[in-house]
Design an enzyme around this catalytic site. Structure first.
Site, PDB file in Angstrom:
ATOM      1  N   LYS A   9       0.742  -1.302  -0.003  1.00 20.30           N
ATOM      2  CA  LYS A   9      -0.036  -0.061   0.146  1.00 20.30           C
ATOM      3  C   LYS A   9       0.824   1.160   0.021  1.00 20.30           C
ATOM      4  O   LYS A   9       2.244   1.298   0.299  1.00 20.30           O
ATOM      5  CB  LYS A   9      -0.995   0.002   1.158  1.00 20.30           C
ATOM      6  N   TYR A  18     -12.364  -2.677  -3.474  1.00 24.86           N
ATOM      7  CA  TYR A  18     -13.023  -2.615  -2.103  1.00 24.86           C
ATOM      8  C   TYR A  18     -14.476  -2.832  -2.235  1.00 24.86           C
ATOM      9  O   TYR A  18     -14.884  -2.080  -1.345  1.00 24.86           O
ATOM     10  CB  TYR A  18     -12.310  -1.554  -1.614  1.00 24.86           C
ATOM     11  N   PHE A  52     -15.493   3.128   7.297  1.00 27.47           N
ATOM     12  CA  PHE A  52     -13.986   3.480   6.707  1.00 27.47           C
ATOM     13  C   PHE A  52     -13.857   3.408   5.242  1.00 27.47           C
ATOM     14  O   PHE A  52     -12.597   3.726   4.926  1.00 27.47           O
ATOM     15  CB  PHE A  52     -13.094   2.385   7.586  1.00 27.47           C
ATOM     16  N   ARG A  96      -1.453 -14.508   4.006  1.00 31.82           N
ATOM     17  CA  ARG A  96      -2.401 -13.801   4.793  1.00 31.82           C
ATOM     18  C   ARG A  96      -1.538 -14.038   6.315  1.00 31.82           C
ATOM     19  O   ARG A  96      -1.743 -13.057   7.278  1.00 31.82           O
ATOM     20  CB  ARG A  96      -3.773 -14.385   4.673  1.00 31.82           C
ATOM     21  N   THR A 140      -5.485  -7.389  10.862  1.00 33.08           N
ATOM     22  CA  THR A 140      -5.765  -6.212   9.805  1.00 33.08           C
ATOM     23  C   THR A 140      -5.244  -5.032  10.664  1.00 33.08           C
ATOM     24  O   THR A 140      -4.421  -4.202   9.830  1.00 33.08           O
ATOM     25  CB  THR A 140      -7.207  -6.054   9.921  1.00 33.08           C
ATOM     26  N   ARG A 159       2.509  -6.627   9.116  1.00 26.77           N
ATOM     27  CA  ARG A 159       1.679  -5.582   9.946  1.00 26.77           C
ATOM     28  C   ARG A 159       2.291  -5.482  11.201  1.00 26.77           C
ATOM     29  O   ARG A 159       2.372  -4.263  11.842  1.00 26.77           O
ATOM     30  CB  ARG A 159       0.067  -5.950   9.571  1.00 26.77           C
ATOM     31  N   ASN A 204      -2.165   0.211   7.065  1.00 26.16           N
ATOM     32  CA  ASN A 204      -1.622  -1.221   7.499  1.00 26.16           C
ATOM     33  C   ASN A 204      -0.693  -1.840   6.363  1.00 26.16           C
ATOM     34  O   ASN A 204      -0.616  -3.171   6.522  1.00 26.16           O
ATOM     35  CB  ASN A 204      -2.577  -1.998   7.852  1.00 26.16           C
ATOM     36  N   HIS A 263      -2.105  -5.510   1.323  1.00 23.21           N
ATOM     37  CA  HIS A 263      -3.258  -6.266   0.939  1.00 23.21           C
ATOM     38  C   HIS A 263      -2.828  -7.714   0.448  1.00 23.21           C
ATOM     39  O   HIS A 263      -2.079  -7.568  -0.114  1.00 23.21           O
ATOM     40  CB  HIS A 263      -4.252  -5.568   0.081  1.00 23.21           C
ATOM     41  N   GLU A 286      -9.205 -10.543  -7.949  1.00 28.94           N
ATOM     42  CA  GLU A 286      -8.182  -9.298  -8.009  1.00 28.94           C
ATOM     43  C   GLU A 286      -7.168  -9.528  -8.730  1.00 28.94           C
ATOM     44  O   GLU A 286      -6.667  -8.447  -9.212  1.00 28.94           O
ATOM     45  CB  GLU A 286      -7.936  -9.360  -6.536  1.00 28.94           C
TER      46      GLU A 286
HETATM   47  P1  IDP Z   1      -7.705  -7.226   5.526  1.00 24.86           P
HETATM   48  O1  IDP Z   1      -7.100  -6.244   4.618  1.00 24.86           O
HETATM   49  O2  IDP Z   1      -6.817  -7.565   6.619  1.00 24.86           O
HETATM   50  O3  IDP Z   1      -8.408  -8.173   4.720  1.00 24.86           O
HETATM   51  P2  IDP Z   1     -10.449  -5.936   5.704  1.00 24.86           P
HETATM   52  O4  IDP Z   1     -11.218  -5.998   6.718  1.00 24.86           O
HETATM   53  O5  IDP Z   1     -10.730  -6.729   4.350  1.00 24.86           O
HETATM   54  O6  IDP Z   1      -8.993  -6.229   6.176  1.00 24.86           O
HETATM   55  O7  IDP Z   1     -10.268  -4.337   5.472  1.00 24.86           O
HETATM   56  C1  IDP Z   1      -9.952  -3.670   4.011  1.00 24.86           C
HETATM   57  C2  IDP Z   1      -8.806  -2.492   4.759  1.00 24.86           C
HETATM   58  O8  IDP Z   1      -9.688  -1.580   4.943  1.00 24.86           O
HETATM   59  C3  IDP Z   1      -7.791  -2.796   5.694  1.00 24.86           C
HETATM   60  O9  IDP Z   1      -6.515  -3.697   5.411  1.00 24.86           O
HETATM   61  C4  IDP Z   1      -7.657  -1.586   6.473  1.00 24.86           C
HETATM   62  O10 IDP Z   1      -6.635  -0.801   5.376  1.00 24.86           O
HETATM   63  C5  IDP Z   1      -9.082  -0.750   6.065  1.00 24.86           C
HETATM   64  N1  IDP Z   1      -9.825  -1.088   7.359  1.00 24.86           N
HETATM   65  C6  IDP Z   1     -10.505  -2.252   7.855  1.00 24.86           C
HETATM   66  N2  IDP Z   1     -11.227  -1.993   8.889  1.00 24.86           N
HETATM   67  C7  IDP Z   1     -11.002  -0.801   9.328  1.00 24.86           C
HETATM   68  C8  IDP Z   1     -11.448   0.115  10.308  1.00 24.86           C
HETATM   69  O11 IDP Z   1     -11.932  -0.246  11.455  1.00 24.86           O
HETATM   70  N3  IDP Z   1     -10.950   1.332  10.431  1.00 24.86           N
HETATM   71  C9  IDP Z   1      -9.833   1.823   9.443  1.00 24.86           C
HETATM   72  N4  IDP Z   1      -9.542   1.046   8.359  1.00 24.86           N
HETATM   73  C10 IDP Z   1      -9.980  -0.157   8.304  1.00 24.86           C
HETATM   74 MG    MG Z   2      -9.935  -8.025   3.204  1.00 27.82          MG
END
Ligand code: IDP
Ligand code: MG
Length: 156
Positions: A9, A49, A57, A85, A91, A102, A112, A115, A126
């Protein structure tokens, strides 16, 4: 063999962490079979997304992912989706375990670093969004016999 989509990212690129994160995947024994630096468009971020469209968010996530270039990679190996993963960690950077990408490189929840596709269906979808035909390639690895055990005839 599985191939998964990994995105380093904007924070990972800006903080100069690309090399260190790529090294982790290489050292693990996974193959980088596609790689490009690009700026994600609004449309591509929205499609990628779309499952998060209704989340609070989401607007910030799209703003972040389109704010600066990213490095997209196709990463291959047996069980690559789950392995990646697990290597990424939870996350939120604040919660991710030490030893994960992370967990080791960040403290932010939204910034973070990385992805990774979360299922075979997501990986196929994707990879198709980010790579055109011919951009993900086969690499015949000389070291393959030492990365996997071929004793039974198939890689283990
Ligand atoms: P992942 O990347 O671990 O699969 P997801 O739940 O799919 O997590 O969320 C996608 C992205 O959205 C996360 O990697 C993060 O950058 C952002 N994100 C997810 N949940 C939150 C939140 O509660 N606050 C802020 N950003 C979030
Ligand atoms: Mg995800």
């Amino acid at each position: 063999m599985e191939t998964t989509l990994i995105i380093l990212k904007p924070d990972a690129v800006q903080r100069g962490l690309m090399g260190r994160i790529i090294s982790r995947f290489e050292e693990k024994g996974l193959q980088i079979v596609g790689c490009k630096l690009m700026r994600i468009s609004q449309e591509l971020a929205a499609t990628h997304y779309e499952a998060h469209k209704t989340k609070p968010f989401y607007p910030g996530l799209v703003r972040f992912m389109t704010s600066s270039p990213v490095l997209v990679m196709a990463v291959r190996g047996i069980g690559a989706i789950t392995i990646c993963r697990n290597m990424m960690g939870a996350t939120f950077g604040s919660k991710a375990a030490p030893g994960t990408i992370r967990g080791d490189f960040g403290v932010s929840n939204s910034y973070n670093l990385i992805h990774g596709s979360d299922s075979p269906e997501a990986a196929e979808r994707e990879l198709g969004l980010f790579f055109r035909a011919g951009e993900v390639i086969e690499i015949d690895r000389a070291v393959e016999q030492w990365v996997y055990d071929f004793g039974s005839g198939k890689p283990e």
